[in-house]
Design a protein around this motif. Sequence first.
Motif, PDB file in Angstrom:
ATOM      1  N   ASN A  67       0.821  -1.210   0.000  1.00 57.19           N
ATOM      2  CA  ASN A  67       0.000   0.000   0.000  1.00 57.19           C
ATOM      3  C   ASN A  67       0.856   1.261   0.000  1.00 57.19           C
ATOM      4  O   ASN A  67       0.468   2.276  -0.573  1.00 57.19           O
ATOM      5  CB  ASN A  67      -1.006  -0.037   1.151  1.00 57.19           C
ATOM      6  N   GLU A  68       2.020   1.193   0.591  1.00 59.01           N
ATOM      7  CA  GLU A  68       2.956   2.318   0.545  1.00 59.01           C
ATOM      8  C   GLU A  68       3.429   2.561  -0.895  1.00 59.01           C
ATOM      9  O   GLU A  68       3.475   3.700  -1.361  1.00 59.01           O
ATOM     10  CB  GLU A  68       4.144   2.017   1.455  1.00 59.01           C
ATOM     11  N   LEU A  69       3.776   1.497  -1.610  1.00 57.32           N
ATOM     12  CA  LEU A  69       4.213   1.622  -3.005  1.00 57.32           C
ATOM     13  C   LEU A  69       3.089   2.150  -3.891  1.00 57.32           C
ATOM     14  O   LEU A  69       3.321   2.982  -4.778  1.00 57.32           O
ATOM     15  CB  LEU A  69       4.683   0.268  -3.534  1.00 57.32           C
ATOM     16  N   ILE A  70       1.887   1.693  -3.646  1.00 52.87           N
ATOM     17  CA  ILE A  70       0.741   2.180  -4.409  1.00 52.87           C
ATOM     18  C   ILE A  70       0.555   3.671  -4.162  1.00 52.87           C
ATOM     19  O   ILE A  70       0.373   4.454  -5.104  1.00 52.87           O
ATOM     20  CB  ILE A  70      -0.530   1.374  -4.042  1.00 52.87           C
ATOM     21  N   ALA A  71       0.637   4.090  -2.905  1.00 55.02           N
ATOM     22  CA  ALA A  71       0.460   5.499  -2.544  1.00 55.02           C
ATOM     23  C   ALA A  71       1.554   6.388  -3.139  1.00 55.02           C
ATOM     24  O   ALA A  71       1.317   7.577  -3.396  1.00 55.02           O
ATOM     25  CB  ALA A  71       0.416   5.648  -1.028  1.00 55.02           C
ATOM     26  N   GLU A  72       2.731   5.823  -3.382  1.00 53.36           N
ATOM     27  CA  GLU A  72       3.814   6.619  -3.982  1.00 53.36           C
ATOM     28  C   GLU A  72       3.501   7.016  -5.418  1.00 53.36           C
ATOM     29  O   GLU A  72       4.170   7.871  -5.979  1.00 53.36           O
ATOM     30  CB  GLU A  72       5.127   5.840  -3.930  1.00 53.36           C
ATOM     31  N   ASP A  73       2.488   6.410  -6.012  1.00 49.32           N
ATOM     32  CA  ASP A  73       2.055   6.720  -7.375  1.00 49.32           C
ATOM     33  C   ASP A  73       3.218   6.645  -8.366  1.00 49.32           C
ATOM     34  O   ASP A  73       3.447   7.539  -9.176  1.00 49.32           O
ATOM     35  CB  ASP A  73       1.379   8.101  -7.429  1.00 49.32           C
ATOM     36  N   LEU A  74       3.952   5.529  -8.290  1.00 44.58           N
ATOM     37  CA  LEU A  74       5.109   5.317  -9.159  1.00 44.58           C
ATOM     38  C   LEU A  74       4.663   5.176 -10.608  1.00 44.58           C
ATOM     39  O   LEU A  74       3.656   4.518 -10.891  1.00 44.58           O
ATOM     40  CB  LEU A  74       5.857   4.047  -8.735  1.00 44.58           C
ATOM     41  N   PRO A  75       5.408   5.751 -11.550  1.00 42.83           N
ATOM     42  CA  PRO A  75       5.036   5.612 -12.963  1.00 42.83           C
ATOM     43  C   PRO A  75       5.280   4.192 -13.461  1.00 42.83           C
ATOM     44  O   PRO A  75       6.233   3.534 -13.058  1.00 42.83           O
ATOM     45  CB  PRO A  75       5.965   6.601 -13.675  1.00 42.83           C
ATOM     46  N   VAL A  76       4.403   3.725 -14.337  1.00 50.21           N
ATOM     47  CA  VAL A  76       4.561   2.429 -14.997  1.00 50.21           C
ATOM     48  C   VAL A  76       4.894   2.732 -16.452  1.00 50.21           C
ATOM     49  O   VAL A  76       4.098   3.351 -17.158  1.00 50.21           O
ATOM     50  CB  VAL A  76       3.278   1.579 -14.892  1.00 50.21           C
ATOM     51  N   THR A  77       6.093   2.345 -16.867  1.00 47.85           N
ATOM     52  CA  THR A  77       6.547   2.661 -18.213  1.00 47.85           C
ATOM     53  C   THR A  77       6.959   1.394 -18.952  1.00 47.85           C
ATOM     54  O   THR A  77       7.181   0.347 -18.341  1.00 47.85           O
ATOM     55  CB  THR A  77       7.730   3.652 -18.179  1.00 47.85           C
ATOM     56  N   ASP A 112      10.794  -1.911  -9.810  1.00 46.18           N
ATOM     57  CA  ASP A 112      10.723  -3.219 -10.464  1.00 46.18           C
ATOM     58  C   ASP A 112      10.857  -3.076 -11.968  1.00 46.18           C
ATOM     59  O   ASP A 112      10.436  -2.081 -12.546  1.00 46.18           O
ATOM     60  CB  ASP A 112       9.391  -3.907 -10.145  1.00 46.18           C
ATOM     61  N   VAL A 113      11.446  -4.088 -12.577  1.00 41.64           N
ATOM     62  CA  VAL A 113      11.505  -4.203 -14.040  1.00 41.64           C
ATOM     63  C   VAL A 113      11.414  -5.680 -14.389  1.00 41.64           C
ATOM     64  O   VAL A 113      12.035  -6.516 -13.737  1.00 41.64           O
ATOM     65  CB  VAL A 113      12.787  -3.562 -14.628  1.00 41.64           C
ATOM     66  N   CYS A 114      10.571  -6.001 -15.383  1.00 38.34           N
ATOM     67  CA  CYS A 114      10.492  -7.382 -15.854  1.00 38.34           C
ATOM     68  C   CYS A 114       9.917  -7.398 -17.269  1.00 38.34           C
ATOM     69  O   CYS A 114       9.290  -6.439 -17.710  1.00 38.34           O
ATOM     70  CB  CYS A 114       9.678  -8.259 -14.916  1.00 38.34           C
ATOM     71  N   ALA A 115      10.152  -8.509 -17.950  1.00 38.23           N
ATOM     72  CA  ALA A 115       9.609  -8.700 -19.290  1.00 38.23           C
ATOM     73  C   ALA A 115       8.134  -9.084 -19.157  1.00 38.23           C
ATOM     74  O   ALA A 115       7.788  -9.968 -18.379  1.00 38.23           O
ATOM     75  CB  ALA A 115      10.379  -9.799 -20.009  1.00 38.23           C
ATOM     76  N   CYS A 116       7.269  -8.395 -19.903  1.00 37.99           N
ATOM     77  CA  CYS A 116       5.841  -8.678 -19.818  1.00 37.99           C
ATOM     78  C   CYS A 116       5.121  -7.985 -20.971  1.00 37.99           C
ATOM     79  O   CYS A 116       5.472  -6.858 -21.317  1.00 37.99           O
ATOM     80  CB  CYS A 116       5.284  -8.179 -18.486  1.00 37.99           C
ATOM     81  N   ILE A 117       4.115  -8.643 -21.517  1.00 35.10           N
ATOM     82  CA  ILE A 117       3.311  -8.000 -22.561  1.00 35.10           C
ATOM     83  C   ILE A 117       1.881  -7.754 -22.089  1.00 35.10           C
ATOM     84  O   ILE A 117       1.013  -7.389 -22.871  1.00 35.10           O
ATOM     85  CB  ILE A 117       3.321  -8.804 -23.877  1.00 35.10           C
ATOM     86  N   GLY A 118       1.619  -7.949 -20.798  1.00 33.64           N
ATOM     87  CA  GLY A 118       0.276  -7.767 -20.251  1.00 33.64           C
ATOM     88  C   GLY A 118      -0.121  -6.304 -20.157  1.00 33.64           C
ATOM     89  O   GLY A 118       0.653  -5.396 -20.429  1.00 33.64           O
ATOM     90  N   LYS A 119      -1.373  -6.092 -19.749  1.00 38.83           N
ATOM     91  CA  LYS A 119      -1.909  -4.746 -19.581  1.00 38.83           C
ATOM     92  C   LYS A 119      -1.634  -4.262 -18.158  1.00 38.83           C
ATOM     93  O   LYS A 119      -1.734  -5.030 -17.206  1.00 38.83           O
ATOM     94  CB  LYS A 119      -3.412  -4.742 -19.851  1.00 38.83           C
ATOM     95  N   HIS A 120      -1.307  -2.971 -18.040  1.00 34.82           N
ATOM     96  CA  HIS A 120      -0.950  -2.374 -16.754  1.00 34.82           C
ATOM     97  C   HIS A 120      -1.605  -1.008 -16.621  1.00 34.82           C
ATOM     98  O   HIS A 120      -1.994  -0.403 -17.614  1.00 34.82           O
ATOM     99  CB  HIS A 120       0.574  -2.203 -16.653  1.00 34.82           C
ATOM    100  N   VAL A 121      -1.681  -0.508 -15.394  1.00 33.87           N
ATOM    101  CA  VAL A 121      -2.126   0.863 -15.156  1.00 33.87           C
ATOM    102  C   VAL A 121      -0.978   1.813 -15.485  1.00 33.87           C
ATOM    103  O   VAL A 121       0.159   1.381 -15.675  1.00 33.87           O
ATOM    104  CB  VAL A 121      -2.591   1.051 -13.695  1.00 33.87           C
ATOM    105  N   ARG A 122      -1.249   3.111 -15.567  1.00 36.96           N
ATOM    106  CA  ARG A 122      -0.203   4.099 -15.899  1.00 36.96           C
ATOM    107  C   ARG A 122       0.690   4.442 -14.714  1.00 36.96           C
ATOM    108  O   ARG A 122       1.832   4.832 -14.883  1.00 36.96           O
ATOM    109  CB  ARG A 122      -0.844   5.370 -16.442  1.00 36.96           C
ATOM    110  N   SER A 123       0.120   4.318 -13.516  1.00 36.73           N
ATOM    111  CA  SER A 123       0.905   4.579 -12.306  1.00 36.73           C
ATOM    112  C   SER A 123       0.293   3.789 -11.158  1.00 36.73           C
ATOM    113  O   SER A 123      -0.889   3.432 -11.200  1.00 36.73           O
ATOM    114  CB  SER A 123       0.927   6.079 -11.971  1.00 36.73           C
TER     115      SER A 123
END
Length: 152
Positions: A67-77, A112-123
Amino acid sequence: MEELEEREVSFPPAHTAEHLLNQTMIRMFGCKRSDKAHVERKKSKITYVLDRKPDRKQEREIERRMNELIAEDLPVTFEMVSRDDLPEEVDLSRLPDDMAQTIRLVRIGDYDVCACIGKHVRSTGQIGRFEMLGTNWDEHQHTFRVRFKVIP
């Protein structure tokens, strides 16, 4: 990386939470990313191989960190890279040998970084609240299953 059928129906907030949970478990317990995940809108479950059973305090800490990581609103790129130029921490052992030469990496901030082709949120702020529903420990196989949901 998840099976194609699962990626196509995955719920982006829970799928992104899966990435965060994998890295959180790696950092807390020194394990590998899970290769047994079932991620859905209503309830998800992910299994890890660990040296020992986490105690209740550690389970609460997993939820707190998530929940702390979620609250940090980290960008997903996203980034396309050659198989030959992958960061050291990216494991391709679960990908088929005939996978394309160019790999899509998903980064969540510097966490985090990993190989993935799935759908994700923007942050990560778009995930909602992470709620651990329960856990199971298999002493014989040393597997720890986490059941969770994300609440928008």
